[in-house]
Design an enzyme around this catalytic site. Structure first.
Site, PDB file in Angstrom:
ATOM      1  N   ASP A  61       0.873  -1.170   0.000  1.00  0.00           N
ATOM      2  CA  ASP A  61       0.000   0.000   0.000  1.00  0.00           C
ATOM      3  C   ASP A  61       0.910   1.219   0.000  1.00  0.00           C
ATOM      4  OD1 ASP A  61      -2.039  -1.785   0.240  1.00  0.00           O
ATOM      5  OD2 ASP A  61      -2.648  -1.202   2.257  1.00  0.00           O
ATOM      6  N   ASP A 114     -13.482  -3.771  -1.482  1.00  0.00           N
ATOM      7  CA  ASP A 114     -13.178  -3.397  -0.094  1.00  0.00           C
ATOM      8  C   ASP A 114     -14.457  -3.502   0.749  1.00  0.00           C
ATOM      9  OD1 ASP A 114     -10.429  -1.363  -0.206  1.00  0.00           O
ATOM     10  OD2 ASP A 114     -11.516  -1.733  -2.062  1.00  0.00           O
TER      11      ASP A 114
END
Ligand code: 1PR
Length: 523
Positions: free
Chosen positions: A224, A379
Site C-alpha cells: 500500500d 473493499d
C-alpha cells in the site's frame, strides 16, 4: 541486437527489461523494414487478439512478419505472439491471424477459473535449444483465456494441463512461440529467454518430473503506497485501513526496495495499491509511475497496480479516460490494473439500467488489454442482520455471530479507501464485474485488514462460489497456517498479505516452506 515488435497495446517494458538484464540491446520496431531486416525477433503479444491483428494490419506489419517467419530466422512469440501465428481465434472469429501455423485459437472450455492465471509447468514433447539448464520441475507464468490448437502435432514443443492438456509452446525450425511469459517467470523464465537470445547449437531434452502439470497457488505481496507527511511515497499499512500512528502515516519502507526484496524472497506476484489514488490523479503522480518503471527493471514476476483508475478531468479542463490512466500504468511496467472505487460505481450503474454501457473502465480496458489485465479490488465490511429476508443483498449464514447474536451478515462494498459504504454487496459486485470483463477479483476484507486473525473464509467462499474468474484472498494473514487454511477451505487461487511481510514477522520463504508438501506452490 534483438528486435522487438511492439504494437503499442501493453506492457512490453518488462520484456525489454528482461532482455536487457541478460546483457542484450533491444531495438523496438518502428516500421516494416525493421522486421524485414531483424536478426532475432521477439514478438510479445499483449491484449486482445482482434485488436492486435487490426493494429498489425494498420501498421502494414503483416507482410514483413510473414516474410521474416518464412526466412526461418530466430523468432520468439510470447502469449498473443504465439496465437497470432495461427489461422484465427475464437476471440475474434472474423479477423484473420497470420496463418503461419495451421490451426486455431480456442477459448478454454473447462470447469476451472478462466483466465488461466498463474504458475504452471510444462510437459516437454521435443528437445529444444530453449531448454538448456531446465530441470523439468520449473513453473512459468501464464495468463490467458485462449489456447492454441495446432493442426500438425509435429510443431508441438510443450503442453500444459489446466482442465485439459493444451499446447503451451510450439517450434518450427527457428520459429518458437510460447503461451508462457518468460519475462514474468522469475529465474526459470530468464533462463529460457537467455537460451533463445544466445541461440545455443545443441538441443536439450528435458525429463518429465510429473505426469501432469498443476497450477500453483500464488503468494502475493501487497504494498500500500501513499505520500507521507513529508511528501515522499512510502509503503504504509493500516489496521482496518487506518494507516496513521500518533498522527503520522506509518512508514514501512521504500516501495522499489521492498518489491525487489519480495521478488528475491519468492513472491509470485507484487501488487502496488496507490491508496490515495481516489483523490489524486495518477498521471500527475509521476513518482508512482517511476516506482513501476524502476521496479519492473529487476522484478520479473507480474506487477499489479491499483488506485485512481477512473475517468478524470484535470484543473485545466482536460478529460482523461480511465483507459488512458491504465495505459500510463501499463507503459510504466504494470501487467494488470486493479480498479476499486470506480468498479462499485460502474456496477451500480449497470444494476440501475440492467445493461452494460460499453464505455465503463472495466469494459474499455478489457477490450484493449484483455480481461486478464483487469483486476477488480473489493473493499467490503461485514454488516450483521437478524433476518435475511429483510435485506435485499446476498446474505450468508455465519459461524461468527454478531454482537447482538445475529446469525446472518452481508458484505457491504465501500469506496474511497473504505470511507464511504454503498448499498451494494461484495458478491453482486464481483458477479457484475465478471460480466463486464474483469479477469480477477482482489478480495480484501476491511474487518480483517491488519488484524493477523486470518482470512475471512466465509467472505471468500461466498464470492468464489459466485464467479468463475480467479479470486485473490486478502487481509488478515498472521501466520503460515492461515495460508494453508485459505487454500484448503476456499477456492481462492492466491493469497495476498502485507503487514506480516513488511514487519518481517514471516518471510515469504517460510510461507512457501510450510505449504510445500501440502498444496501446489512454486518453489
Ligand atoms: O479506489 O480504485 O482508487 O483504489 C484504491 C485502492 O487502495 C483499493 O484497492 C483499496 O483497497 C486500497 N486502499 C485504499 N485505502 C486503503 C487503506 O489501507 N487505507 N488499502 C487501501 C487497501 C488493503 C490490502 C492489504 C490487505 C492485507 N489495503 O491491500 O494489503 O488487507 O493486509 P494484511 O495482510 O496486513 O492484513 P481506487
Amino acid at each position: 541486437m534483438i528486435t522487438l515488435l511492439d504494437y503499442g497495446a501493453g506492457n512490453v517494458r518488462s520484456v525489454i527489461n528482461a532482455i536487457e538484464s541478460l546483457g542484450e540491446t533491444v531495438k523496438v520496431v518502428t516500421g516494416g523494414e525493421d522486421i524485414l531486416f531483424a536478426e532475432k525477433l521477439v514478438f510479445p503479444g499483449v491484449g486482445a487478439f482482434g485488436n492486435m491483428m487490426r493494429i498489425l494490419r494498420e501498421k502494414n506489419y503483416i507482410e514483413p512478419l510473414l516474410a521474416y517467419l518464412g526466412s526461418d530466422r530466430p523468432f520468439l512469440g510470447i502469449c498473443l505472439g504465439l496465437q497470432a501465428l495461427f489461422d484465427y481465434s475464437e476471440e475474434a472469429p472474423d479477423i484473420k491471424g497470420l496463418g503461419f501455423i495451421p490451426g486455431v485459437v480456442k477459448r478454454f472450455a473447462i470447469d476451472l477459473s478462466v483466465p488461466h492465471i498463474g504458475w504452471n509447468g510444462l510437459n516437454y514433447k521435443q528437445p529444444s535449444r530453449l531448454f538448456a539448464g531446465l530441470q523439468g520441475s520449473e513453473k512459468f507464468y501464464f495468463v490467458h483465456s485462449y489456447h492454441v490448437a495446432a493442426a500438425d502435432p509435429g510443431v508441438i514443443l510443450t503442453t500444459t494441463d489446466y482442465g485439459c492438456e493444451f499446447v503451451s509452446s510450439i517450434q518450427k525450425g527457428n520459429i518458437m512461440a510460447s503461451q508462457i511469459h518468460p519475462e514474468k517467470s522469475g529465474r526459470a523464465g530468464l533462463r529460457l529467454l537467455q537460451n533463445f537470445l544466445k541461440h545455443p547449437a545443441e538441443t536439450v531434452s528435458v525429463l518429465q518430473t510429473s505426469r501432469k502439470t498443476t497450477l500453483a497457488k500464488r503468494i502475493i505481496a501487497c504494498l500500500d503506497v501513499r505520500s507521507n507527511d513529508q511528501g515522499d511515497l512510502v509503503v504504509t499499512k493500516g489496521d482496518q485501513y487506518d494507516v496513521r500512528e500518533d498522527g503520522h502515516v506509518r512508514n514501512l519502507g521504500q516501495p522499489v526496495e521492498l518489491a525487489r526484496r519480495y521478488y528475491q524472497e519468492g513472491a509470485d506476484e507484487i501488487t502496488f495499491l496507490n491508496i490515495t489514488g481516489f483523490r489524486d490523479f495518477p498521471l500527475e503522480d509521476m513518482p508512482m509511475l517511476e516506482i513501476l518503471r524502476q521496479t519492473s527493471r529487476n522484478v520479473f514476476v507480474p506487477l499489479t497496480i491499483g488506485g485512481g483508475i477512473r475517468d478524470y478531468t484535470d484543473k485545466d479542463g482536460r478529460r482523461y479516460s480511465a483507459l488512458e490512466v491504465a495505459a500510463g500504468y501499463f507503459r510504466s511496467g504494470a501487467d494488470k490494473v486493479s480498479i476499486g472505487s470506480d468498479a462499485v460505481l460502474i456496477a451500480e450503474d449497470y444494476l440501475k439500467t440492467g445493461r452494460p454501457n460499453g464505455r465503463s473502465a472495466i469494459e474499455e480496458i478489457a477490450r484493449v488489454y484483455g480481461n486478464q489485465a483487469v483486476v477488480v479490488s473489493i473493499d467490503p465490511r461485514r454488516v450483521y442482520v437478524r433476518d435475511p429476508a429483510k435485506v435485499k443483498h446476498a446474505v450468508i449464514e455465519t459461524t461468527r455471530p454478531g454482537p447482538g447474536g445475529e446469525r446472518y451478515c452481508w458484505y457491504q462494498c465501500t469506496i474511497k479507501g473504505g470511507r464511504e459504504g454503498r448499498e451494494l454487496d461484495a458478491v453482486t459486485l464481483a458477479q457484475v464485474c465478471e460480466k463486464l470483463g474483469a479477469g480477477e477479483i482482489l478480495l480484501i476484507c476491511i474487518d480483517r485488514d491488519g488484524t493477523n486473525l486470518g482470512f475471512d473464509l466465509e467472505l471468500i467462499n461466498a464470492v468464489a462460489a459466485a464467479v468463475s474468474i480467479p479470486v485473490i484472498a486478502s487481509s488478515g494473514a498472521g501466520k503460515v497456517e492461515h495460508f494453508h487454511e485459505v487454500f484448503t477451505a476456499t477456492e481462492a487461487e492466491s493469497a495476498l498479505a502485507a503487514g506480516i511481510f513488511h514487519r518481517r514477522e514471516i518471510p515469504i520463504g517460510d510461507v512457501k516452506n510450510f505449504l510445500a508438501d501440502k498444496v501446489e506452490i512454486r518453489c
